[in-house]
Design a protein around this motif. Structure first.
Motif, PDB file in Angstrom:
ATOM      1  N   VAL A 154      26.822  52.046  67.541  1.00  0.00           N
ATOM      2  CA  VAL A 154      25.828  52.510  68.513  1.00  0.00           C
ATOM      3  C   VAL A 154      26.521  53.090  69.760  1.00  0.00           C
ATOM      4  O   VAL A 154      26.107  54.124  70.279  1.00  0.00           O
ATOM      5  N   ALA A 155      27.573  52.437  70.229  1.00  0.00           N
ATOM      6  CA  ALA A 155      28.292  52.928  71.406  1.00  0.00           C
ATOM      7  C   ALA A 155      28.915  54.295  71.131  1.00  0.00           C
ATOM      8  O   ALA A 155      28.847  55.201  71.981  1.00  0.00           O
ATOM      9  N   ALA A 156      29.494  54.474  69.958  1.00  0.00           N
ATOM     10  CA  ALA A 156      30.078  55.774  69.612  1.00  0.00           C
ATOM     11  C   ALA A 156      29.000  56.851  69.591  1.00  0.00           C
ATOM     12  O   ALA A 156      29.201  57.971  70.083  1.00  0.00           O
ATOM     13  N   PHE A 157      27.841  56.528  69.045  1.00  0.00           N
ATOM     14  CA  PHE A 157      26.702  57.452  69.033  1.00  0.00           C
ATOM     15  C   PHE A 157      26.288  57.801  70.460  1.00  0.00           C
ATOM     16  O   PHE A 157      26.170  58.976  70.817  1.00  0.00           O
ATOM     17  N   ALA A 158      26.092  56.784  71.281  1.00  0.00           N
ATOM     18  CA  ALA A 158      25.608  56.985  72.648  1.00  0.00           C
ATOM     19  C   ALA A 158      26.588  57.777  73.503  1.00  0.00           C
ATOM     20  O   ALA A 158      26.180  58.542  74.382  1.00  0.00           O
ATOM     21  N   GLU A 159      27.872  57.594  73.239  1.00  0.00           N
ATOM     22  CA  GLU A 159      28.911  58.247  74.043  1.00  0.00           C
ATOM     23  C   GLU A 159      29.368  59.578  73.464  1.00  0.00           C
ATOM     24  O   GLU A 159      30.267  60.217  74.013  1.00  0.00           O
ATOM     25  N   GLY A 160      28.771  59.988  72.356  1.00  0.00           N
ATOM     26  CA  GLY A 160      29.123  61.272  71.771  1.00  0.00           C
ATOM     27  C   GLY A 160      30.495  61.298  71.116  1.00  0.00           C
ATOM     28  O   GLY A 160      31.059  62.373  70.899  1.00  0.00           O
ATOM     29  N   ARG A 161      31.026  60.143  70.765  1.00  0.00           N
ATOM     30  CA  ARG A 161      32.312  60.072  70.070  1.00  0.00           C
ATOM     31  C   ARG A 161      32.037  60.224  68.575  1.00  0.00           C
ATOM     32  O   ARG A 161      31.975  59.270  67.828  1.00  0.00           O
ATOM     33  N   LEU A 162      31.854  61.473  68.158  1.00  0.00           N
ATOM     34  CA  LEU A 162      31.370  61.747  66.814  1.00  0.00           C
ATOM     35  C   LEU A 162      32.336  61.322  65.723  1.00  0.00           C
ATOM     36  O   LEU A 162      31.902  60.868  64.659  1.00  0.00           O
ATOM     37  N   ASP A 163      33.638  61.455  65.927  1.00  0.00           N
ATOM     38  CA  ASP A 163      34.580  61.004  64.897  1.00  0.00           C
ATOM     39  C   ASP A 163      34.450  59.504  64.683  1.00  0.00           C
ATOM     40  O   ASP A 163      34.468  59.029  63.544  1.00  0.00           O
ATOM     41  N   ASP A 164      34.307  58.740  65.767  1.00  0.00           N
ATOM     42  CA  ASP A 164      34.127  57.294  65.646  1.00  0.00           C
ATOM     43  C   ASP A 164      32.773  56.962  65.027  1.00  0.00           C
ATOM     44  O   ASP A 164      32.663  56.062  64.184  1.00  0.00           O
ATOM     45  N   TYR A 165      31.731  57.686  65.449  1.00  0.00           N
ATOM     46  CA  TYR A 165      30.392  57.436  64.927  1.00  0.00           C
ATOM     47  C   TYR A 165      30.342  57.688  63.421  1.00  0.00           C
ATOM     48  O   TYR A 165      29.993  56.794  62.645  1.00  0.00           O
ATOM     49  N   PHE A 166      30.717  58.885  63.008  1.00  0.00           N
ATOM     50  CA  PHE A 166      30.652  59.188  61.585  1.00  0.00           C
ATOM     51  C   PHE A 166      31.685  58.394  60.793  1.00  0.00           C
ATOM     52  O   PHE A 166      31.477  58.077  59.621  1.00  0.00           O
ATOM     53  N   GLY A 167      32.786  58.009  61.431  1.00  0.00           N
ATOM     54  CA  GLY A 167      33.791  57.181  60.785  1.00  0.00           C
ATOM     55  C   GLY A 167      33.326  55.770  60.498  1.00  0.00           C
ATOM     56  O   GLY A 167      33.945  55.052  59.705  1.00  0.00           O
ATOM     57  N   ALA A 168      32.249  55.348  61.137  1.00  0.00           N
ATOM     58  CA  ALA A 168      31.697  54.013  60.897  1.00  0.00           C
ATOM     59  C   ALA A 168      30.911  53.945  59.589  1.00  0.00           C
ATOM     60  O   ALA A 168      30.549  52.864  59.134  1.00  0.00           O
ATOM     61  N   PHE A 169      30.663  55.105  58.982  1.00  0.00           N
ATOM     62  CA  PHE A 169      29.898  55.179  57.734  1.00  0.00           C
ATOM     63  C   PHE A 169      30.823  55.432  56.549  1.00  0.00           C
ATOM     64  O   PHE A 169      31.802  56.164  56.652  1.00  0.00           O
ATOM     65  N   ALA A 170      30.483  54.857  55.420  1.00  0.00           N
ATOM     66  CA  ALA A 170      31.178  55.163  54.176  1.00  0.00           C
ATOM     67  C   ALA A 170      30.895  56.621  53.811  1.00  0.00           C
ATOM     68  O   ALA A 170      29.827  57.150  54.145  1.00  0.00           O
ATOM     69  N   PRO A 171      31.833  57.288  53.155  1.00  0.00           N
ATOM     70  CA  PRO A 171      31.598  58.688  52.777  1.00  0.00           C
ATOM     71  C   PRO A 171      30.328  58.888  51.962  1.00  0.00           C
ATOM     72  O   PRO A 171      29.646  59.904  52.111  1.00  0.00           O
TER      73      PRO A 171
END
Length: 133
Positions: free
Chosen positions: A17-34
């Motif tokens: 959620v923090a990565a999403f809120a802060e616009g850290r897209l590599d971290d956000y999408f990296g939190a998901f399995a491919p």
């Protein structure tokens, strides 16, 4: 594998959620399995992979000027099923586009699995509209 603790799942979800809120897209999408799946009330169909979601996100940016201004998570609930966990919460997100800013109220469920290395990975996200009543 050992059984997870609620705190581990809450920490993994908070990081996502923090990565999403802060616009850290590599971290956000990296939190998901491919091969994660996504069901959003704002899209006409289910998304079949993290890459498909990221491509859609980029289209929103390119076409609409989409960006996240703020995101607040509340009322978290964690259910543990061995090395699988279901995290649900209420989400208030402020987004900006060329049309202006809007705050949306939603409910979200994220299914996470624990890998052999102990890392939690999101494998499914379901987002639905929330009434304010």
């Amino acid at each position: 594998m050992s059984t997870a603790t609620v705190q581990e799942v809450e920490d993994a979800a908070a990081a996502l959620v923090a990565a999403f809120a802060e616009g850290r897209l590599d971290d956000y999408f990296g939190a998901f399995a491919p091969d994660a799946r996504f069901v959003f009330h704002t899209t006409s169909r289910r998304l079949g992979s993290t890459a498909e979601y990221r491509n859609l996100w980029q289209r929103w940016v390119d076409e609409d000027g989409f960006r996240i201004r703020a995101c607040t998570s509340s009322a978290p609930v964690v259910q543990l099923f061995g090395d699988t966990a279901v995290f649900s919460h209420d989400v208030e997100t402020t987004v900006a586009t060329h049309a202006g800013e809007e705050t949306v109220h939603e409910r979200e469920t994220i299914v996470l699995v624990r890998a052999a290395d102990g890392r939690w990975s999101a494998v499914h996200e379901h987002l639905s509209a929330r009434t304010t009543a």
